[in-house]
Design a protein around this motif. Structure first.
Motif, PDB file in Angstrom:
ATOM      1  N   GLY A 271     -33.654 -10.453  46.637  1.00  0.00           N
ATOM      2  CA  GLY A 271     -33.981  -9.625  45.586  1.00  0.00           C
ATOM      3  C   GLY A 271     -33.740  -8.399  46.062  1.00  0.00           C
ATOM      4  N   ASN A 272     -34.082  -7.954  47.133  1.00  0.00           N
ATOM      5  CA  ASN A 272     -33.809  -6.417  47.885  1.00  0.00           C
ATOM      6  C   ASN A 272     -32.091  -5.962  47.871  1.00  0.00           C
ATOM      7  OD1 ASN A 272     -36.036  -4.719  48.798  1.00  0.00           O
ATOM      8  ND2 ASN A 272     -36.858  -6.860  49.268  1.00  0.00           N
ATOM      9  N   ALA A 273     -31.436  -7.185  48.370  1.00  0.00           N
ATOM     10  CA  ALA A 273     -30.053  -6.989  48.587  1.00  0.00           C
ATOM     11  C   ALA A 273     -29.549  -6.717  47.351  1.00  0.00           C
ATOM     12  CB  ALA A 273     -29.376  -8.008  49.256  1.00  0.00           C
ATOM     13  N   ALA A 274     -29.794  -7.582  46.202  1.00  0.00           N
ATOM     14  CA  ALA A 274     -29.295  -7.352  44.832  1.00  0.00           C
ATOM     15  C   ALA A 274     -29.594  -6.106  44.083  1.00  0.00           C
ATOM     16  CB  ALA A 274     -29.728  -8.537  44.000  1.00  0.00           C
ATOM     17  N   LEU A 275     -30.803  -5.673  44.386  1.00  0.00           N
ATOM     18  CA  LEU A 275     -31.477  -4.350  43.711  1.00  0.00           C
ATOM     19  C   LEU A 275     -30.613  -3.233  44.503  1.00  0.00           C
ATOM     20  CD1 LEU A 275     -33.519  -2.732  42.345  1.00  0.00           C
ATOM     21  CD2 LEU A 275     -35.110  -2.999  43.947  1.00  0.00           C
ATOM     22  N   CYS A 276     -30.314  -3.313  45.808  1.00  0.00           N
ATOM     23  CA  CYS A 276     -29.717  -2.134  46.440  1.00  0.00           C
ATOM     24  C   CYS A 276     -28.319  -2.185  45.809  1.00  0.00           C
ATOM     25  CB  CYS A 276     -29.456  -2.382  47.912  1.00  0.00           C
ATOM     26  SG  CYS A 276     -31.219  -1.652  48.667  1.00  0.00           S
TER      27      CYS A 276
END
Length: 451
Positions: A271-276
């Motif tokens: 999720g963090n990678a997609a948010l970034c």
């Protein structure tokens, strides 16, 4: 006002972050920093067997890790490799008072049942002297370990077991009763706000966003983040996304309109990678995207490959040294041992691996305090002493002295680093932002919560 190096929270914030994330995905010989008299040959001749897992030739210790957990092998394995590297370096120098340290590992599969099986195997069959550097998704075997008075030293507190059982000693220390009856103080734990205070004073930030999934564990941790931020005077933008179909573009638009400076999250690495990616695409430029010790790793190179702007805003905080800080002798020892014994893990180096090394150092120092007659009781006397322990400079000094329930501000310390692609001759890496973690301290509130 209490004056301590560590807080009652004792590392609870990082543990809570990992717990939320993993539950979401589940729905050269190196110096070992001991006096030369401790090594053999040439050191004292070991006595006969003095306790379970101790012979004239070896001391047997166990490591339980959730290697094949639902969240993937690299999520929990870092501490195990750090500890294994320490003991291999120790044994290459002759062991401890003439005894080698034999390490027996067990993969619990990331389940409570598997963890209980590992506890039985290591205690009943392998008859280990102690456990060390545990990193598991669900510590279901904790009551069995405690009931058999097996010291568990330097484990990563993913859940609440290390806040309850007296024979379990987390890498972050604890001042809770740990009487076996309840977690913390009658079921209450405390989080401290030194991270928010540090970022407010260091970066001048006054606004933050907290992003979570619409899932109970993620939302619960997000509320803790928001409470801590607001207690330090931050204006907080709260954003929740669907676990199955997260609308990160909407979050990015809201953050851009809000002028958000800091970003905290209660999500997994995916999720963090997609948010970034969404933030970079929307042109959102953060002062800092704040992560924790579990994500203080070389893998951010690939995890954030498609969002370099966001990657270069990453800040991480911890209660341990930066693994890039090779000017510190114990860190240099760790890096040299990892390069010698596990060169294939150069791309997975992490703060958690360093903390696994520190855990092995802690257990070894405790065993060394017993001389040639190691016993579990002697190890636990060392662990429970009032003198703070720092693993030869690797950890912010901490202890397991029981203290009353927090009633006011406490002196809490931290370490911090930020990722920079142009650092270290252009290879990129984590650049330390604190000269000495043991002196980067703030008098901050203790905020109660029920886990």
């Amino acid at each position: 006002m209490s004056r301590r190096h560590r807080t009652a929270a004792g590392g609870r914030r990082p543990a809570a972050a990992v717990l939320a994330a993993v539950l979401l995905l589940a729905a050269t010989a190196c110096g070992s920093r001991l006096p030369e008299s401790a090594f053999g040959p040439g050191g004292p001749t070991p006595d006969l067997a003095t306790d379970t897992g101790v012979t004239t030739q070896e001391i047997r210790v166990g490591i339980i890790t959730s290697v094949t957990s639902p969240v993937g092998g690299e999520t929990f394995t870092g501490p195990r490799y750090g500890a294994l590297a320490f003991f291999r370096a120790l044994d290459d120098r002759g062991g401890l008072h003439g005894r080698t340290v034999k390490v027996v590992t067990c993969d619990d599969g990331g389940s409570a049942i598997g963890n209980v099986d590992c506890a039985h195997r290591l205690i009943d069959q392998e008859r280990v002297f102690a456990l060390v550097a545990g990193s598991v998704l669900d510590y279901g075997g904790a009551p069995y370990v405690d009931a058999h008075a097996v010291p568990d030293v330097g484990g990563q507190p993913i859940g609440t077991a290390y806040d309850r059982w007296p024979h379990l000693f987390s890498i972050y220390g604890s001042s809770a009763p740990r009487d076996g009856r309840s977690v913390g103080w009658d079921g209450v734990l405390y989080q401290s706000t030194e991270v928010y205070r540090f970022l407010k004073e260091r970066l001048g930030a006054r606004s933050a966003a907290v992003v979570s999934y619409n899932q109970a564990d993620s939302a619960r941790y997000a509320r803790q983040l928001e409470e801590g931020l607001r207690s330090e005077g931050f204006r907080v933008l709260s954003q929740s996304v669907d676990l199955a179909l997260p609308g990160f573009q909407t979050v990015a638009a809201a953050m851009k309109a809000d002028g958000t400076e800091l970003l905290f999250d209660a999500m997994d690495s995916r999720g963090n990678a997609a948010l970034c990616q969404a933030l970079d695409a929307a042109g959102v430029r953060l002062t800092a995207k704040v992560t924790n010790v579990q994500n203080w790793s070389e893998t951010v190179r690939e995890d954030y490959r498609d969002s370099p702007g966001c990657r270069n805003s990453l800040w991480a905080t911890s209660a341990s040294r930066n693994y890039e800080d090779t000017g510190q002798s114990a860190v240099a020892d760790f890096r040299a041992a990892m390069a010698r014994y596990y060169p294939e893990r150069e791309g997975q180096l992490s703060a958690w691996e360093l903390e696994g090394w520190a855990a092995a150092q802690w257990l070894t120092d405790a065993m060394d305090s017993c001389g040639t007659t190691p016993t579990r009781a002697c190890v636990e006397r060392f662990m429970n002493r009032s003198e703070p322990y720092d693993a030869h400079g690797l950890l912010i000094p901490t202890d397991f002295t029981r203290r009353p329930r927090p009633t006011g501000p406490t002196l809490a310390c931290l370490n911090a680093a930020r990722w920079q692609d142009d650092a270290f001759g252009g290879r990129g890496g984590w650049v330390g932002q604190v000269t000495d973690p043991a002196t980067a301290c703030y008098d901050v509130p203790q905020l109660p919560y029920r886990p």
